[in-house]
Scaffold this motif. Structure first.
Motif, short mmCIF file in Angstrom:
data_model
loop_
_atom_site.label_atom_id
_atom_site.label_comp_id
_atom_site.label_asym_id
_atom_site.label_seq_id
_atom_site.Cartn_x
_atom_site.Cartn_y
_atom_site.Cartn_z
N ASP A 97 0.83 -1.20 0.00
CA ASP A 97 0.00 0.00 0.00
C ASP A 97 0.87 1.24 0.00
N GLU A 98 0.36 2.32 -0.60
CA GLU A 98 1.05 3.60 -0.59
C GLU A 98 0.92 4.24 0.80
N PRO A 99 1.97 4.96 1.27
CA PRO A 99 1.84 5.64 2.57
C PRO A 99 0.75 6.70 2.51
N GLU A 100 0.12 6.95 3.63
CA GLU A 100 -0.99 7.90 3.70
C GLU A 100 -0.49 9.32 3.45
N VAL A 101 -1.20 10.06 2.59
CA VAL A 101 -0.87 11.45 2.31
C VAL A 101 -1.71 12.32 3.23
N LEU A 102 -1.05 13.18 4.00
CA LEU A 102 -1.72 14.01 5.00
C LEU A 102 -2.07 15.38 4.43
N PRO A 103 -3.01 16.10 5.05
CA PRO A 103 -3.33 17.46 4.59
C PRO A 103 -2.14 18.40 4.76
N CYS A 104 -2.07 19.38 3.88
CA CYS A 104 -1.01 20.39 3.96
C CYS A 104 -1.24 21.28 5.18
N THR A 105 -0.17 21.70 5.80
CA THR A 105 -0.24 22.61 6.93
C THR A 105 0.49 23.91 6.60
N THR A 106 0.37 24.87 7.50
CA THR A 106 1.01 26.17 7.28
C THR A 106 2.52 26.04 7.10
N GLY A 107 3.14 25.12 7.83
CA GLY A 107 4.58 24.93 7.71
C GLY A 107 5.01 24.18 6.47
N ASP A 108 4.06 23.56 5.77
CA ASP A 108 4.39 22.78 4.58
C ASP A 108 4.38 23.60 3.30
#
Length: 233
Positions: A97-108
């Motif tokens: 499985d592909e690793p989970e992609v998380l929502p973007c944050t202000t620091g990203d």
């Protein structure tokens, strides 16, 4: 009374011969000793004994065993593949499985406001855009739809226009920003150079005056780092 016969005295020549024989024998003995000291026939055996026995030559009928330096090795017919370490293995990787992609944050993500020009003549309409940069090495998800976008134009402390005033049919659009990726609005937003108002969307609106204006934007809750400045004539 019988008389004792007298011995004959050796002649001087006989004495000389005897002395010569004695001298020759002495020379032979001394010469033999000197020859033994110089030749020393036992020296090679002593040296061989001190250096140890010489290795026996390998038999030509037997093949030589491979060595580490030769780069060859005998494969083992009974060798089995190593089992994975259960503590170091990732279950997601094991299942493919592909690793989970998380929502973007202000620091990203870095958000920037973009105007197509720094100065607009009479009748020219500014075209406004948003630029996004994923500053990390990893992908993240962001809603870039009109529901998550905000454009705001100010002149000093006066807010002239907001994109959310009188907005119709806003929509969501979640996209994946890859690590290091830069994206810009596909279609710019055109400002008609009038003042907006959430209370009056159909009435007559005031036209913007010549002067300096600042554009700030936000998307997905992340605001632009600094405004984009332009002038109207």
């Amino acid at each position: 009374m019988s008389s004792t016969p007298s011995r004959r005295r050796p002649s001087p020549a006989l004495y000389r011969r005897r002395r010569l024989v004695v001298v020759l024998l002495a020379l032979l003995v001394v010469g033999g000793i000197v020859a033994l000291v110089i030749w020393q026939p036992w020296r090679s055996w002593l040296d061989a004994a001190a250096s140890g026995p010489s290795p026996a030559p390998a038999s030509s009928s037997a093949p030589a065993s491979p060595t580490a330096s030769s780069g060859s090795a005998s494969p083992s017919a009974t060798s089995a593949p190593a089992e994975p370490d259960p503590e170091s293995s990732d279950p997601a990787d094991a299942e493919g499985d592909e690793p989970e992609v998380l929502p973007c944050t202000t620091g990203d993500v870095t958000v920037s406001a973009v105007a197509d020009k720094s100065a607009y003549g009479t009748g020219e309409l500014p075209k406004l855009s948003i630029q996004l940069v994923n500053d990390t090495e990893f992908p993240c998800l962001m809603n870039v739809g009109t529901t998550a976008q905000t454009f705001e134009i100010t002149s000093g402390s006066d807010t002239w226009w907001r994109s959310t005033d009188c907005q119709s049919e806003p929509s969501d659009q979640v996209v994946q920003l890859n690590g290091g990726q830069t994206v810009t609005s596909a279609e710019p937003l055109v400002w008609d150079r009038t003042r907006s108002s959430a209370d009056d969307c159909d009435g007559q609106r005031q036209s913007a005056l010549p002067g300096w204006y600042n554009l700030t934007v936000s998307i997905g809750g992340i605001e632009s780092v600094e405004p984009a400045q332009f002038t109207l004539r």
